[in-house]
Design an enzyme around this catalytic site. Structure first.
Site, short mmCIF file in Angstrom:
data_model
loop_
_atom_site.label_atom_id
_atom_site.label_comp_id
_atom_site.label_asym_id
_atom_site.label_seq_id
_atom_site.Cartn_x
_atom_site.Cartn_y
_atom_site.Cartn_z
N GLN A 147 -4.64 -5.63 6.77
CA GLN A 147 -5.54 -6.55 6.08
C GLN A 147 -5.48 -7.97 6.62
O GLN A 147 -6.16 -8.85 6.09
CB GLN A 147 -5.21 -6.55 4.58
CG GLN A 147 -5.37 -5.21 3.89
CD GLN A 147 -6.81 -4.76 3.80
OE1 GLN A 147 -7.73 -5.57 3.86
NE2 GLN A 147 -7.02 -3.46 3.66
N LYS A 188 -10.99 -1.46 10.16
CA LYS A 188 -11.09 -2.61 9.27
C LYS A 188 -11.45 -3.89 10.03
O LYS A 188 -11.66 -4.94 9.41
CB LYS A 188 -9.77 -2.80 8.51
CG LYS A 188 -9.41 -1.63 7.59
CD LYS A 188 -8.10 -1.88 6.87
CE LYS A 188 -7.62 -0.63 6.14
NZ LYS A 188 -8.47 -0.26 5.01
N HIS A 193 0.87 -1.19 0.00
CA HIS A 193 0.00 0.00 0.00
C HIS A 193 0.90 1.23 0.00
O HIS A 193 2.02 1.20 0.49
CB HIS A 193 -0.88 -0.03 1.25
CG HIS A 193 -1.94 1.01 1.33
ND1 HIS A 193 -1.67 2.32 1.66
CD2 HIS A 193 -3.28 0.93 1.14
CE1 HIS A 193 -2.80 3.01 1.68
NE2 HIS A 193 -3.80 2.20 1.36
N ASP A 224 2.87 -4.72 8.23
CA ASP A 224 1.59 -4.03 8.05
C ASP A 224 0.50 -5.10 8.11
O ASP A 224 0.36 -5.91 7.19
CB ASP A 224 1.59 -3.31 6.70
CG ASP A 224 0.23 -2.71 6.34
OD1 ASP A 224 -0.74 -2.92 7.09
OD2 ASP A 224 0.15 -2.05 5.29
#
Length: 407
Positions: free
Chosen positions: A202, A225, A122, A199
């Site tokens: 997700q 999220k 990202h 990260d």
């Protein structure tokens, strides 16, 4: 542990609404998930019953708010299996967590150092490191993608050197839903003495995250999220590393003593939490962790894997559909395009929206991936525990309409 999907769906008020006269099918969870009533009620309860600023307040409301906030920190600690609760730093989200580390490393890096990222990141895990390298003179390198859309992990040995200070990689790609081999990356990086930042924006909503088992040095993710509020996130860091780094922001709460000549800093986690925190957001994040735990993260993982596999199976029925990184391991999302001349992903998204189906289109803040495939963007369907195979079927019927209209 079995899953009662209808009972779960009943906890999400937004799922009862219609869009363009059709029942909402929400498949944009990679951008943000919907919130259960339990989390919404916790937010209301804070503002209605014990709204106060935290820490150092001697009155009852302040003490109650402080207790609830620090209880949320311990919930997050257990959720990611951090060794200590003070290794959990609250931020505004994944992006701020990465920027926090990139900014404080300005004091540590030199022009002789190197940072490794990947082509599947990202923008939030690319741009801060570009800025840091521009400011320090350090060299930025990256693991490329293969033609199949997975990391060319064989290149890592060539990229790692004794000058490598940090390796940054997402556990799951936001744009493609691909699961990356972070265990291999962490092990190889540590062999060179480099730190690793993961990260987990997700991955945290979809699979078990265990920072001690993976042995990462930093890990970041966002609350919104994973069924929590927007504007709240987490930075995990190993105690000894965080203690060795300078503060990010200066102000209240992060200090021990202040004079007009010099200031000394508070211990962890407050050293990195200047100013009034997002108290409601932190408490809401704790409630989101409770919601996930009430179902079980392994149960969520297994259920969502069925949804993703089913979606790939249904998409594979169409010769007009190209699925990116189709044969890779996926988590939470599938990215595709229609192989029709002149058709943009946004064309598909607009037709699906008319059917009440919410997907994300475009480059997903991952332009290097799109450049790799020589495309402007993709259609991404991304999932949460409240989605169903019936919704996937509705999505497929909407896609059939898009193919007829655009073909």
């Amino acid at each position: 542990m079995s899953i009662n999907i209808q009972e779960i769906r009943s906890q999400f008020p937004v799922l009862t609404r219609e869009v363009n006269g059709k029942p909402l099918v929400y498949l944009d969870n990679g951008a943000t998930s919907q919130k259960p009533k339990f989390v919404l009620d916790v937010l209301d309860e804070y503002y209605e019953k014990y709204n106060a600023n935290v820490h150092r307040g001697i009155h009852t409301l302040s003490q109650e708010a402080t207790d609830k906030m620090e209880e949320a920190r311990r919930k997050v600690q257990q959720f990611i299996n951090a060794k200590n609760d003070y290794e959990v730093i609250f931020t505004r989200g994944t992006t701020e967590g990465i920027n926090l580390i990139s900014n404080v490393l300005r004091e540590v890096l030199t022009a002789e150092d190197e940072i490794i990222i990947t082509e599947i990141e990202h923008h939030s895990n690319i741009v801060p490191w570009q800025i840091l390298c521009q400011r320090t003179g350090a060299k930025l390198k990256y693991i490329p993608l293969t033609k199949e859309g997975v990391l060319d992990i064989d290149q890592l040995d060539n990229l790692l050197t004794d000058k490598t200070k940090l390796v940054c990689v997402n556990q799951v790609s936001n744009a493609l839903g691909v699961v990356n081999p972070i265990e291999t990356i962490i092990e190889k990086a540590h062999q060179k003495g480099a730190w690793v930042l993961i990260d987990a924006a997700q991955s945290a909503p979809h699979t078990k995250v265990d920072v001690q088992a993976m042995d990462c040095d930093f890990l970041v993710f966002s609350g919104h999220k994973m069924y929590g509020p927007t504007g709240i996130g987490v930075l995990y860091g190993k105690e000894d590393i965080l203690n060795s780094l300078p503060p990010f922001h200066g102000g209240g709460e992060m200090i021990k003593d202040v004079s007009m000549e010099v200031s000394t800093y508070a211990c962890l986690p407050f050293k990195f939490e200047a100013g009034t925190p997002d108290i409601a957001g932190i408490i809401g994040l704790g409630a989101a962790v409770d919601f996930i735990n009430s179902i079980g993260i392994e149960t969520i993982h297994n259920y969502e894997k069925e949804l993703v596999d089913y979606t790939i199976q249904r998409l594979s029925e169409f010769e007009e559909v190209e699925i990116y990184a189709k044969d890779a391991e996926h988590s939470g999302a599938v990215s595709f395009n229609l192989k029709l001349d002149g058709v943009h992903s946004s064309d598909v998204g607009m037709i699906l929206d008319k059917k009440g189906i919410a997907v994300r289109t475009g480059h997903h803040c991952a332009q290097p991936i799109m450049q790799h495939f020589n495309i402007p963007g993709t259609v991404r369907a991304s999932f949460a525990v409240y989605n169903t195979k019936e919704e996937v079927d509705i999505f497929i019927e909407g896609l059939k309409t898009a193919i007829r209209m655009l073909g």
